[in-house]
Design an enzyme around this catalytic site. Structure first.
Site, short mmCIF file in Angstrom:
data_model
loop_
_atom_site.label_atom_id
_atom_site.label_comp_id
_atom_site.label_asym_id
_atom_site.label_seq_id
_atom_site.Cartn_x
_atom_site.Cartn_y
_atom_site.Cartn_z
N MET A 50 0.77 -1.15 0.06
CA MET A 50 -0.15 -0.11 -0.18
C MET A 50 0.81 1.08 -0.09
O MET A 50 1.95 1.19 0.53
CB MET A 50 -1.03 0.03 1.39
N ASP A 52 0.01 5.81 -1.03
CA ASP A 52 -0.82 6.81 -0.81
C ASP A 52 -2.49 6.59 -0.36
O ASP A 52 -3.05 5.86 -1.12
CB ASP A 52 -1.16 7.83 -1.86
N ARG A 182 -0.10 14.54 -12.27
CA ARG A 182 -0.81 13.61 -11.43
C ARG A 182 -1.45 13.93 -10.24
O ARG A 182 -1.29 15.15 -9.80
CB ARG A 182 -0.15 12.36 -11.11
N GLU A 234 3.66 16.30 -5.55
CA GLU A 234 2.54 15.28 -5.66
C GLU A 234 1.50 15.42 -4.80
O GLU A 234 1.68 16.45 -3.85
CB GLU A 234 3.44 13.87 -5.44
C1 FRU Z 1 2.91 9.64 -4.11
C2 FRU Z 1 2.78 9.11 -5.54
C3 FRU Z 1 1.83 9.68 -6.32
C4 FRU Z 1 1.40 8.74 -7.49
C5 FRU Z 1 1.45 7.19 -6.72
C6 FRU Z 1 2.03 6.26 -7.16
O1 FRU Z 1 3.36 9.02 -3.13
O2 FRU Z 1 4.24 8.91 -6.00
O3 FRU Z 1 2.44 10.94 -7.00
O4 FRU Z 1 0.20 9.03 -8.02
O5 FRU Z 1 2.36 7.74 -5.48
O6 FRU Z 1 1.76 4.90 -6.45
#
Ligand code: FRU
Length: 511
Positions: A50, A52, A182, A234
């Site tokens: 797991m 985010d 993203r 992010e």
């Molecule tokens: C942040 C991230 C996001 C991306 C996701 C990929 O931890 O790098 O930017 O959407 O994790 O798992």
């Protein structure tokens, strides 16, 4: 004689049961009876990888938590959205995977909203849809080193988040030629009657607007001159907030950053300012951090929670997330926190504290007042408490420096030190147990204390493998994880000289 023997056996049986009961209620759970390092009250996936938290939305008395999930391995891979639900953000029920990768790619992070007036037309007025807005990450384009790897897609649920259907005309926002593009966080902006998408684009934030969650137009870009830029931006978030008792509305822009956090690797910065439906302007040039610890990343807030601003982060750091020593699963979330904007020493600070729902899990085991110490004070001995899931609350007056040491009999320890001269905190996890997986895991963790008053309140929330520190009503927060060989079941307060604690309470956390 026979009757006497029977009585004796019955009596002995009762005594031994009573003894056992007492032992059971106070005994520490050795790792042999549970999975090593598995948190007791923090959310973890039952198995596998797991990262985010995603798509957090409150609907019909239920808190939904989706999360970046790879069901086939304990290391990061093709991303899905895992799913769990809760009535209180404290006890979680696992649900089937909500979103699977498809021909457009993996399902990266994003948000979910209640489309109350069915602006998307994906539900009806009577049964409004929950709409998830997420990033598609195309591994084929990535491999071919193309730029347009990431785009945004949507999915909807008409059964209260149980099952999700992808929108037939995905992606809804194509890549404009930006490699990292993203983590859409969407909210409704009433004055312009538009949905606003806050999106991370390289090391900038872009704002897009839409009437229906399907057609998006670029409004503006933020961040060129401001904030920390040592990594990629992010998982942003944008929400209005007021200082308690005041009328002025401020807007908070959360921007996660990796790497480049104050203690290395991933971290969460935020800006305070104004948003007019088109542009965000920061009220000053300060870089602020929501959590100074190394292990609170990608945190964002729940949508549809009215006036409450509820936040949860991923309790790890990209520096070592893939290699931490857990076996069947990897990573936990932080506990859910409520965010408040407060004036502290003339400045505005985004404070966070555990949600009030958390209190029903805590049971006072020991309280004392007006304690003056000039030598190490063993809280566990005083409280006759040998557990490792607890909350320790202290009101400290005229404090000198001090150290709080969490340890066990085999000399694993994690300490939190306060340096009065420097007005800062240091966490030392260099003796916390297994450090072998990363050369920097044992490095000192330093955080400035935001408040400057001579009294301080301190809340420590400890689980099997983590410590969350909330100082001065949550204005300075530090989250750390660790991997002891045995649980840390001893708490000691060591004053530099003398320490005056006007109130101390220790609460056991039972799940
Ligand atoms: C942040 C991230 C996001 C991306 C996701 C990929 O931890 O790098 O930017 O959407 O994790 O798992």
């Amino acid at each position: 004689m026979r009757v006497f023997i029977l009585y004796f056996i019955a009596f002995y049986f009762l005594i031994s049961c009573a003894e056992k009961k007492q032992i059971e209620s106070t005994i520490l759970l050795p790792f042999s009876t549970q999975e090593k390092h598995r948190p007791e009250f923090h959310f973890t996936p039952d198995s596998m990888w797991m990262n985010d938290p995603n798509g957090m939305v409150f609907y019909k008395d239920t808190y939904h938590l989706f999360y970046q999930y790879y069901p086939n391995s304990t290391v990061w891979g093709p991303m899905h959205w895992g799913h769990a639900v809760s009535k209180d953000m404290v006890s979680w029920e696992h649900k089937p995977v909500a979103l699977y990768p498809d021909e457009f790619g993996y399902i990266f992070s994003g948000s979910a909203v209640l489309d109350e007036h069915n602006t998307s037309g994906l539900g009806s007025e009577q049964n409004p849809p929950l709409v998830a807005i997420f990033t598609y990450h195309d591994p084929i384009k990535e491999k071919a080193q193309q730029i347009d790897v990431e785009s945004q897609g949507i999915a909807y649920s008409l059964d209260n988040g149980e099952t999700w259907e992808k929108y037939a005309k995905n992606p809804v926002l194509k890549n404009p030629g930006i490699r990292d593009f993203r983590d859409p966080k969407v909210r409704w902006f009433e004055p312009t009657q538009r949905w606003i998408m806050t999106l991370a684009a390289q090391d900038r934030i872009r704002f897009y607007s839409s009437p229906d969650l399907k057609e998006w137009s670029l409004e503006s870009e933020f961040g060129k001159e401001l904030g920390a830029h040592d990594g990629v931006w992010e998982c942003p978030d944008l929400f209005p907030i007021t200082v308690e008792g005041e009328v002025k509305t401020y807007w908070i822009l959360i921007v996660n950053l990796n790497p480049g956090a104050p203690n290395g690797g991933s971290g969460t910065q935020y800006f305070i300012g104004h948003f007019d439906g088109h542009t965000f302007s920061s009220m000053d040039e300060k870089t602020r951090w929501a959590d100074y610890g190394p292990d609170d990343y990608a945190g964002v807030t729940w949508s549809n929670t009215g006036d409450r601003i509820l936040f949860m982060g991923w309790m790890s750091n990209w520096k070592y997330a893939n290699i931490v020593p857990t076996e069947r699963w990897r990573s936990a979330t932080t506990i859910a926190r409520e965010l408040k904007l407060q004036k502290i020493d003339g400045d505005l600070v985004l404070c966070s504290l555990p949600v009030k729902e958390f209190e029903k899990m805590t049971f006072i085991v020991f309280e004392t007042q007006n304690l003056k110490i000039d030598a190490p004070y063993n809280v566990s001995d005083e409280a006759k408490f040998k557990n490792f899931c607890y909350e320790l609350d202290m009101q400290i007056e005229d404090q000198d420096g001090f150290k709080i040491i969490l340890s066990n009999e085999i000399s694993n320890e994690v300490s939190l030190a306060y340096d009065k001269e420097k007005n800062n905190f240091t966490i030392d996890r260099s003796k916390s147990g297994d450090l072998s997986f990363h050369p920097e895991f044992g490095d000192e963790i330093i955080a400035p204390r935001i408040a400057t008053s001579s009294s301080m309140n301190l809340k420590l929330v400890a689980d099997v493998a983590s410590l969350e520190v909330f100082a001065d009503d949550g204005s300075t927060v530090l989250t750390v994880i660790y991997f002891p060989d045995e649980v840390l079941n001893t708490i000691e307060i060591v004053p530099d000289k003398t320490l005056s604690i006007s109130k101390l309470s220790l609460k056991e956390i039972k799940h």
